[in-house]
Design a protein around this motif. Structure first.
Motif, PDB file in Angstrom:
ATOM      1  N   GLN A 231      -9.901   5.778  -3.554  1.00  0.00           N
ATOM      2  CA  GLN A 231      -8.192   6.518  -3.239  1.00  0.00           C
ATOM      3  C   GLN A 231      -7.236   6.349  -4.097  1.00  0.00           C
ATOM      4  OE1 GLN A 231      -8.506   6.883   0.564  1.00  0.00           O
ATOM      5  NE2 GLN A 231     -10.217   7.817   0.873  1.00  0.00           N
ATOM      6  N   LEU A 232      -7.275   4.693  -4.339  1.00  0.00           N
ATOM      7  CA  LEU A 232      -5.927   4.379  -4.685  1.00  0.00           C
ATOM      8  C   LEU A 232      -6.401   4.224  -6.063  1.00  0.00           C
ATOM      9  CD1 LEU A 232      -5.152   0.693  -2.068  1.00  0.00           C
ATOM     10  CD2 LEU A 232      -4.684   3.409  -2.457  1.00  0.00           C
TER      11      LEU A 232
ATOM     12  N   MET B 157       1.280  -1.387  -0.018  1.00  0.00           N
ATOM     13  CA  MET B 157       0.417  -0.298  -0.016  1.00  0.00           C
ATOM     14  C   MET B 157       1.277   1.161   0.406  1.00  0.00           C
ATOM     15  SD  MET B 157      -3.344  -0.612   0.322  1.00  0.00           S
ATOM     16  CE  MET B 157      -4.288   0.276   1.103  1.00  0.00           C
TER      17      MET B 157
ATOM     18  N   TYR C 264       1.627   6.534  -7.019  1.00  0.00           N
ATOM     19  CA  TYR C 264       0.781   5.114  -6.912  1.00  0.00           C
ATOM     20  C   TYR C 264       2.477   4.381  -6.218  1.00  0.00           C
ATOM     21  CZ  TYR C 264      -1.224   0.738  -5.197  1.00  0.00           C
ATOM     22  OH  TYR C 264      -1.221  -0.175  -4.192  1.00  0.00           O
TER      23      TYR C 264
ATOM     24  N   LEU D 151     -12.435   3.216  -0.840  1.00  0.00           N
ATOM     25  CA  LEU D 151     -10.463   2.651   0.248  1.00  0.00           C
ATOM     26  C   LEU D 151     -10.143   2.615  -1.283  1.00  0.00           C
ATOM     27  CD1 LEU D 151      -7.464   3.379   1.028  1.00  0.00           C
ATOM     28  CD2 LEU D 151      -8.504   1.627   2.381  1.00  0.00           C
ATOM     29  N   HIS D 152     -10.309   1.603  -2.203  1.00  0.00           N
ATOM     30  CA  HIS D 152     -10.467   0.812  -3.473  1.00  0.00           C
ATOM     31  C   HIS D 152     -10.085   2.160  -4.394  1.00  0.00           C
ATOM     32  CE1 HIS D 152     -10.902  -0.838  -7.399  1.00  0.00           C
ATOM     33  NE2 HIS D 152     -10.137  -1.425  -7.203  1.00  0.00           N
TER      34      HIS D 152
ATOM     35  N   LEU E 248      -5.018   7.336  -7.168  1.00  0.00           N
ATOM     36  CA  LEU E 248      -3.135   7.802  -7.211  1.00  0.00           C
ATOM     37  C   LEU E 248      -2.797   7.451  -8.655  1.00  0.00           C
ATOM     38  CD1 LEU E 248      -2.541   6.839  -2.739  1.00  0.00           C
ATOM     39  CD2 LEU E 248      -2.411   9.115  -3.875  1.00  0.00           C
TER      40      LEU E 248
ATOM     41  N   TYR F  44      -2.787   2.466   6.875  1.00  0.00           N
ATOM     42  CA  TYR F  44      -3.843   2.931   8.438  1.00  0.00           C
ATOM     43  C   TYR F  44      -5.277   2.924   7.713  1.00  0.00           C
ATOM     44  CZ  TYR F  44      -5.258   7.779   7.021  1.00  0.00           C
ATOM     45  OH  TYR F  44      -5.555   8.230   7.035  1.00  0.00           O
ATOM     46  N   GLN F  45      -5.526   2.512   7.047  1.00  0.00           N
ATOM     47  CA  GLN F  45      -6.637   2.914   6.086  1.00  0.00           C
ATOM     48  C   GLN F  45      -7.335   1.469   6.045  1.00  0.00           C
ATOM     49  OE1 GLN F  45      -6.735   6.238   3.368  1.00  0.00           O
ATOM     50  NE2 GLN F  45      -8.619   6.246   3.557  1.00  0.00           N
ATOM     51  N   LEU F  46      -5.789   0.418   5.250  1.00  0.00           N
ATOM     52  CA  LEU F  46      -6.540  -0.729   5.119  1.00  0.00           C
ATOM     53  C   LEU F  46      -6.996  -1.643   6.257  1.00  0.00           C
ATOM     54  CD1 LEU F  46      -6.367  -3.105   3.301  1.00  0.00           C
ATOM     55  CD2 LEU F  46      -4.289  -3.638   3.302  1.00  0.00           C
TER      56      LEU F  46
ATOM     57  N   GLY G 211       1.220   6.666   3.388  1.00  0.00           N
ATOM     58  CA  GLY G 211      -0.133   6.828   3.826  1.00  0.00           C
ATOM     59  C   GLY G 211      -1.293   6.480   3.858  1.00  0.00           C
ATOM     60  N   TYR G 212      -2.074   4.623   3.002  1.00  0.00           N
ATOM     61  CA  TYR G 212      -2.443   4.530   3.011  1.00  0.00           C
ATOM     62  C   TYR G 212      -2.854   3.030   4.043  1.00  0.00           C
ATOM     63  CZ  TYR G 212      -3.766   8.026  -0.176  1.00  0.00           C
ATOM     64  OH  TYR G 212      -4.536   9.116  -1.059  1.00  0.00           O
TER      65      TYR G 212
END
Length: 114
Positions: A103-104, A17, A113, A100-101, A107, A23-25, A20-21
């Motif tokens: 957001q990625l 990941m 990414y 979340l998907h 990126l 923690y969200q996962l 910065g992401y």
């Protein structure tokens, strides 16, 4: 990149990941663990246990590979979208996965990414 080490009944998974992401996962997986018991369908998706996260990962086994977070979330969404749940508001869980998907995906589109 950050790496999350996940454990299923069958194997270990390594998910990459952007920094910065992660923690969200981890938060998403914890929420899914909390809510999955409330589903009334019999065939619930198997959720991995979060074992660890790290900033560097070097794999030595040939049969193990790193899963990109965007791909992991797409598979996670597929496992929940196929459920025929009638009593639990499954859409709330799907919304979190999709957010979340998305957001990625953004990126990736922006070339950030990493």
């Amino acid at each position: 990149m950050r790496y999350c080490i996940l454990s299923t009944k069958k194997n270990l998974q390594f998910v990459a990941m952007p920094d910065g992401y992660m923690y969200q996962l981890v938060a998403l997986l914890r929420r899914l663990h909390k809510e999955i018991g409330k589903l009334t369908v019999q065939n619930r998706p198997e959720l991995p246990e979060v074992l660890a996260e790290c900033s560097e990962l070097e794999l030595h086994a040939e049969n193990v590979h790193i899963i990109q977070g965007i791909d992991y979330l797409a598979d996670l969404e597929k496992s929940f979208v196929s459920l025929q749940e009638e009593n639990y508001p499954l859409i709330a869980l799907l919304t979190e996965i999709r957010a979340l998907h998305a957001q990625l995906e953004y990126l990736m589109e922006e070339g950030e990414y990493e």
